[in-house]
Design an enzyme around this catalytic site. Sequence first.
Site, PDB file in Angstrom:
ATOM      1  N   HIS A 393       0.816  -1.220   0.000  1.00  0.00           N
ATOM      2  CA  HIS A 393       0.000   0.000   0.000  1.00  0.00           C
ATOM      3  C   HIS A 393       0.851   1.273   0.000  1.00  0.00           C
ATOM      4  O   HIS A 393       0.309   2.378  -0.168  1.00  0.00           O
ATOM      5  CB  HIS A 393      -0.948   0.007   1.207  1.00  0.00           C
ATOM      6  CG  HIS A 393      -2.284   0.603   0.913  1.00  0.00           C
ATOM      7  ND1 HIS A 393      -2.485   1.563  -0.060  1.00  0.00           N
ATOM      8  CD2 HIS A 393      -3.508   0.377   1.465  1.00  0.00           C
ATOM      9  CE1 HIS A 393      -3.763   1.903  -0.096  1.00  0.00           C
ATOM     10  NE2 HIS A 393      -4.408   1.192   0.811  1.00  0.00           N
ATOM     11  N   ASP A 397      -2.205   1.712  -4.890  1.00  0.00           N
ATOM     12  CA  ASP A 397      -3.487   2.088  -4.307  1.00  0.00           C
ATOM     13  C   ASP A 397      -4.547   1.043  -4.643  1.00  0.00           C
ATOM     14  O   ASP A 397      -4.391   0.222  -5.557  1.00  0.00           O
ATOM     15  CB  ASP A 397      -3.930   3.455  -4.831  1.00  0.00           C
ATOM     16  CG  ASP A 397      -2.987   4.568  -4.391  1.00  0.00           C
ATOM     17  OD1 ASP A 397      -2.392   4.438  -3.303  1.00  0.00           O
ATOM     18  OD2 ASP A 397      -2.835   5.549  -5.140  1.00  0.00           O
TER      19      ASP A 397
END
Length: 421
Positions: A393, A397
Amino acid sequence: MARYSFNLPDIGEGIAEAEIVRWHVAVGDWVAEDSPVADLMTDKATVEMETPVAGRVLEIAGQEGDVIAIGTALVVLETESEQAGPVAAPTPAPTPAPAPASKPAADPVAEQQPTAPLASPAPAPARSDPPTGTRILASPAVRDRARTLGIDLAQVRPAAGDRVRHADLDAFLTYTPGYSAPAGVPADETVPVIGLRRRIAEAMSASKRHIPHFTLVDEADVTALEEARAQLNSGPADRPRLTLLPLLIAATCRALADHRALNAHYDDEGGSVTRHGAVHMGVATATPAGLIVPVVRDAQGQTLWQLAGEITRLSAAARDGTAARAELSGSTFTISSLGPLGGIAATPVINRPEVAILAPGRIVERPAFVADGLGGERVAKRKFVSLSLSCDHRVVDGQDAALFLQALRALLETPARLLAG
């Protein structure tokens, strides 16, 4: 009689220490010249150490799992030679060590392991002349399995060459009259986490510690793809048989071409991301020693049959310990598939320094609504496979992951697009 100290030689490539993962001898044993005494693992290879002289073992350098420095006395032997002192052994040729599923390219060991002192010598049991016979070749995993099953490797005849493999143990169990594996309820045992298992543990811990994972799960209707696969497998017999995995790899490579953020390496120290053009596909493979990741180089440029052949070759080499070091590193994206054993969904751990990993589930059949060709819908039996995608992350995204899975699903559900090249 004389004492020889067989010191751990310089293994090369700047290696300062090695871990003892398997002893082939014990204090009191007689060993012949050029016989294996121990398997040692560095961060890059497993090395089988052979004594350059014959003698009786007086001392050994610690226990399995201990880390010893280069130059440390590995074993001390009592020999019949009058010349005493340390023995300089030639640098052994390393056997490639399977790379753990989440082994980073440059992940430092969290703790420096202490150098193990020599174990106290034990009285040597009465023993006659040194044993005779040829040396039995087998990987540490095969030796360990044979020991567990109570099989004397000297009784096993290799099917090919002079190295005993897992298939030879299977054949021995099947065709040896009167032989049966040890039965009964096994006693509790404490298994040390050493060798490859320790490196897997370290790599997995580092991946979860450094990478903020998130997992997105989708599914694809692979009914048409399975029909196409069956037709492809009905072709020439000299072609490798296609499983779902080569098709998944081909589709993943196509999807990654438009979503390069997932075909990347993240540099923790430099704070940068390298987005790769070529797809070097890691294929997580279960072996007797643990999960490792052989790499299909330039997977995006290979045909389905080339992919199938390479997967078969690399998986076999990984399982029997003959894969080259270059074949176990450098992946840019990894697929971890359990095939028919796969579950409904998974949360795979990223193979650091990669930024994404895909875990397809098993194919399941269930009813679904499909177009009836008349503008309406009907219920039909369809085949589905889940697609579990874990991403880093920090650089990927949720939208990136979702768009990639949509592209992958579209390719799997329309085989004509996938097979058109």
